[in-house]
Write an enzyme that holds these catalytic residues in place. Structure first.
Site, PDB file in Angstrom:
ATOM      1  N   GLU A   4      57.657  65.768  66.848  1.00 17.17           N
ATOM      2  CA  GLU A   4      56.566  66.091  65.934  1.00 17.17           C
ATOM      3  C   GLU A   4      57.100  66.815  64.700  1.00 17.17           C
ATOM      4  O   GLU A   4      57.895  67.743  64.814  1.00 17.17           O
ATOM      5  CB  GLU A   4      55.527  66.984  66.636  1.00 17.17           C
ATOM      6  CG  GLU A   4      54.873  66.341  67.848  1.00 17.17           C
ATOM      7  CD  GLU A   4      53.964  65.169  67.471  1.00 17.17           C
ATOM      8  OE1 GLU A   4      53.631  65.028  66.283  1.00 17.17           O
ATOM      9  OE2 GLU A   4      53.597  64.403  68.382  1.00 17.17           O
ATOM     10  N   CYS A  12      48.775  70.710  73.000  1.00 18.47           N
ATOM     11  CA  CYS A  12      50.154  70.521  72.541  1.00 18.47           C
ATOM     12  C   CYS A  12      50.339  71.007  71.113  1.00 18.47           C
ATOM     13  O   CYS A  12      51.301  71.717  70.804  1.00 18.47           O
ATOM     14  CB  CYS A  12      50.568  69.053  72.647  1.00 18.47           C
ATOM     15  SG  CYS A  12      50.859  68.540  74.344  1.00 18.47           S
ATOM     16  N   HIS A  58      56.678  64.688  71.844  1.00 17.98           N
ATOM     17  CA  HIS A  58      55.744  64.012  72.755  1.00 17.98           C
ATOM     18  C   HIS A  58      56.456  62.836  73.436  1.00 17.98           C
ATOM     19  O   HIS A  58      57.233  62.132  72.794  1.00 17.98           O
ATOM     20  CB  HIS A  58      54.519  63.480  71.994  1.00 17.98           C
ATOM     21  CG  HIS A  58      53.342  64.403  72.028  1.00 17.98           C
ATOM     22  ND1 HIS A  58      52.796  64.953  70.885  1.00 17.98           N
ATOM     23  CD2 HIS A  58      52.577  64.862  73.063  1.00 17.98           C
ATOM     24  CE1 HIS A  58      51.765  65.716  71.221  1.00 17.98           C
ATOM     25  NE2 HIS A  58      51.602  65.682  72.534  1.00 17.98           N
TER      26      HIS A  58
HETATM   27  N1  PCA Z   1      49.618  66.701  76.461  1.00 17.69           N
HETATM   28  C1  PCA Z   1      48.457  67.305  75.846  1.00 17.69           C
HETATM   29  C2  PCA Z   1      48.426  68.713  76.375  1.00 17.69           C
HETATM   30  C3  PCA Z   1      49.399  68.759  77.488  1.00 17.69           C
HETATM   31  C4  PCA Z   1      50.148  67.499  77.411  1.00 17.69           C
HETATM   32  O1  PCA Z   1      51.108  67.184  78.106  1.00 17.69           O
HETATM   33  C5  PCA Z   1      48.436  67.184  74.333  1.00 17.69           C
HETATM   34  O2  PCA Z   1      49.044  66.243  73.789  1.00 17.69           O
HETATM   35  O3  PCA Z   1      47.818  68.017  73.661  1.00 17.69           O
END
Ligand code: PCA
Length: 197
Positions: free
Chosen positions: A79, A141, A163
């Site tokens: 990100e 996240c 991610h």
């Molecule tokens: N994904 C979520 C929160 C925890 C996770 O593993 C997100 O993308 O916000």
């Protein structure tokens, strides 16, 4: 010896597994000269900042990568930016739901201090599907990434968020993109090595 703190999240949204934690757990405790500290974070807007703060104080890492699961994504996505906003269609694991409000007092956004473009090109060169993401969403996240970067500002510690898609096992019975768990863990190793190179 350098230290990296790498976190994954607990399951959320009614799921029993979270690809991010499974991928983190697969990492060795040492990668060459880098000590790897693997920790799990709660999927709770109101606890995640404090958990990160405690981990930073306890471990005193040189760099931090928080990892989360992004259902529907087909590539590994470091990100670029976290925004000061929380909003989610579903509640977090404490039953809290936000419909759009700032996370805290602070700037509108922080850029990752990790070499995201270099991580992506090193992943691609290793044959791992990867792309820079310009939104971490507005759920827990993004909140974790924003709070992490706020905690690290004016310190030399590098930090950011990555991610990962579902693992193949998670996606076996649903029609969703996925990558093998071993590939997710290998991607994290490459990301760690890129940060310290
Ligand atoms: N994904 C979520 C929160 C925890 C996770 O593993 C997100 O993308 O916000």
């Amino acid at each position: 010896m350098k230290k990296i703190l790498i976190t994954g999240f607990e399951p959320f949204g009614g799921h029993t597994r979270n690809a991010s934690w499974e991928a983190v757990q697969g990492l060795p405790d040492c990668l060459g000269e880098i000590a790897v500290f693997k920790k799990q974070l709660p999927v709770e807007y109101d606890r995640v900042a404090n958990c990160l703060k405690q981990l930073l104080e306890e471990i005193k890492p040189d760099a931090v990568i928080c990892v989360g699961q992004a259902a529907g994504r087909s590539t590994i996505t470091p990100e670029k930016i976290a925004i000061n906003w929380k909003s989610g269609k579903i509640s977090d694991n404490a039953g809290v739901k936000y419909r759009g409000t700032p996370i805290c007092e602070g700037p509108d956004a922080y850029f990752s201090s990790l070499p995201v473009e270099m991580i992506v090109s090193n992943l691609q060169n290793a044959g791992i599907p990867a792309a820079v993401s310009y939104t971490a969403g507005t759920y827990v996240c993004n909140c974790a990434m924003y709070c992490l970067l706020r905690l690290l500002k004016s310190t030399p510690v590098k930090g950011g968020f990555l991610h990962v898609p579902y693992t193949c096992e998670q996606a076996a019975s649903i029609n969703a993109p996925s990558l093998p768990l071993s590939m997710l863990t290998h991607a994290l190793e490459i990301a760690i090595q890129t940060i310290f190179n």
